[in-house]
Design a protein around this motif. Sequence first.
Motif, mmCIF file in Angstrom:
data_model
loop_
_atom_site.group_PDB
_atom_site.id
_atom_site.type_symbol
_atom_site.label_atom_id
_atom_site.label_comp_id
_atom_site.label_asym_id
_atom_site.label_seq_id
_atom_site.Cartn_x
_atom_site.Cartn_y
_atom_site.Cartn_z
ATOM 1 N N TYR A 92 1.108 -1.498 -0.173
ATOM 2 C CA TYR A 92 0.285 -0.079 0.240
ATOM 3 C C TYR A 92 0.632 1.248 -0.003
ATOM 4 O O TYR A 92 1.836 1.204 1.381
ATOM 5 N N VAL A 93 0.742 2.384 -1.667
ATOM 6 C CA VAL A 93 1.543 3.205 -0.956
ATOM 7 C C VAL A 93 0.339 4.448 -1.289
ATOM 8 O O VAL A 93 -0.654 4.218 -1.968
ATOM 9 N N ASN A 94 1.106 5.634 -0.124
ATOM 10 C CA ASN A 94 0.153 6.419 0.079
ATOM 11 C C ASN A 94 1.045 8.217 -0.746
ATOM 12 O O ASN A 94 2.586 8.227 0.110
ATOM 13 N N ILE A 95 0.781 8.675 -1.835
ATOM 14 C CA ILE A 95 1.960 9.537 -2.337
ATOM 15 C C ILE A 95 0.796 10.788 -1.805
ATOM 16 O O ILE A 95 -0.760 10.529 -2.369
ATOM 17 N N GLN A 96 1.166 12.050 -1.510
ATOM 18 C CA GLN A 96 0.498 12.816 -1.111
ATOM 19 C C GLN A 96 1.369 14.102 -1.273
ATOM 20 O O GLN A 96 2.986 13.737 -1.908
ATOM 21 N N ILE A 97 0.543 14.783 -2.728
ATOM 22 C CA ILE A 97 0.707 15.519 -3.477
ATOM 23 C C ILE A 97 -0.029 17.231 -2.931
ATOM 24 O O ILE A 97 -1.047 16.882 -2.825
ATOM 25 N N THR A 98 0.507 18.046 -3.857
ATOM 26 C CA THR A 98 -0.216 19.446 -3.080
ATOM 27 C C THR A 98 -1.141 19.768 -4.396
ATOM 28 O O THR A 98 -0.600 19.216 -5.730
ATOM 29 N N ARG A 99 -2.550 20.709 -4.131
ATOM 30 C CA ARG A 99 -3.223 20.803 -5.095
ATOM 31 C C ARG A 99 -3.023 21.737 -6.094
ATOM 32 O O ARG A 99 -3.500 22.801 -5.553
ATOM 33 N N GLU A 100 -1.932 21.203 -7.259
ATOM 34 C CA GLU A 100 -2.030 22.577 -7.761
ATOM 35 C C GLU A 100 -1.652 22.023 -9.166
ATOM 36 O O GLU A 100 -1.515 22.776 -10.292
ATOM 37 N N GLY A 101 -2.899 20.823 -9.394
ATOM 38 C CA GLY A 101 -2.769 20.837 -11.200
ATOM 39 C C GLY A 101 -2.510 19.818 -11.660
ATOM 40 O O GLY A 101 -2.478 19.204 -12.970
ATOM 41 N N ALA A 102 -2.252 18.720 -11.189
ATOM 42 C CA ALA A 102 -1.465 17.513 -11.101
ATOM 43 C C ALA A 102 -2.714 16.971 -11.810
ATOM 44 O O ALA A 102 -3.065 17.066 -12.062
ATOM 45 N N THR A 103 -2.202 16.320 -13.487
ATOM 46 C CA THR A 103 -3.205 15.725 -14.571
ATOM 47 C C THR A 103 -3.617 14.341 -14.200
ATOM 48 O O THR A 103 -2.544 13.694 -13.653
ATOM 49 N N ARG A 104 -4.371 14.546 -14.793
ATOM 50 C CA ARG A 104 -5.063 13.020 -14.452
ATOM 51 C C ARG A 104 -3.744 11.587 -15.109
ATOM 52 O O ARG A 104 -3.142 11.059 -14.253
ATOM 53 N N ALA A 105 -3.075 12.062 -16.146
ATOM 54 C CA ALA A 105 -1.825 11.526 -16.772
ATOM 55 C C ALA A 105 -1.092 11.660 -16.080
ATOM 56 O O ALA A 105 -0.329 10.540 -15.915
ATOM 57 N N GLN A 106 -0.557 12.489 -14.725
ATOM 58 C CA GLN A 106 0.824 12.478 -13.933
ATOM 59 C C GLN A 106 0.003 11.524 -13.149
ATOM 60 O O GLN A 106 1.244 10.616 -12.794
ATOM 61 N N LYS A 107 -0.633 11.129 -12.826
ATOM 62 C CA LYS A 107 -1.356 10.706 -12.083
ATOM 63 C C LYS A 107 -1.162 9.272 -12.182
ATOM 64 O O LYS A 107 -1.020 8.246 -11.372
ATOM 65 N N ALA A 108 -1.251 9.109 -13.285
ATOM 66 C CA ALA A 108 -1.333 7.320 -13.861
ATOM 67 C C ALA A 108 0.292 6.518 -13.966
ATOM 68 O O ALA A 108 0.430 5.824 -13.565
ATOM 69 N N GLU A 109 0.656 8.003 -14.631
ATOM 70 C CA GLU A 109 2.152 7.788 -14.632
ATOM 71 C C GLU A 109 3.252 7.518 -13.033
ATOM 72 O O GLU A 109 3.946 6.253 -13.143
#
Length: 71
Positions: free
Chosen positions: A3-20
């Motif tokens: 189980y991996v939890n990645i936390q990022i700031t809400r600054e416009g990461a795209t759906r494609a970037q998240k999938a990557e």
Amino acid sequence: MPYVNIQITREGATRAQKAELIKGVTDLLNTVLQKDPASTFVIIEEVALEDWGWGGLPALEYRAKLRADQG
């Protein structure tokens, strides 16, 4: 079952970037630890920028301080 939890700031990461990110983390766990991708869970949480801080400051203030210190 990783189980991996990645936390990022809400600054416009795209759906494609998240999938990557999800694919990359899953592939890394498979390559390094031979973990089955079908049992690997990756969660991405976006945190509002005003709820993120480091160095004792809210993120925006810390970034402004860094810029001021650099130049």
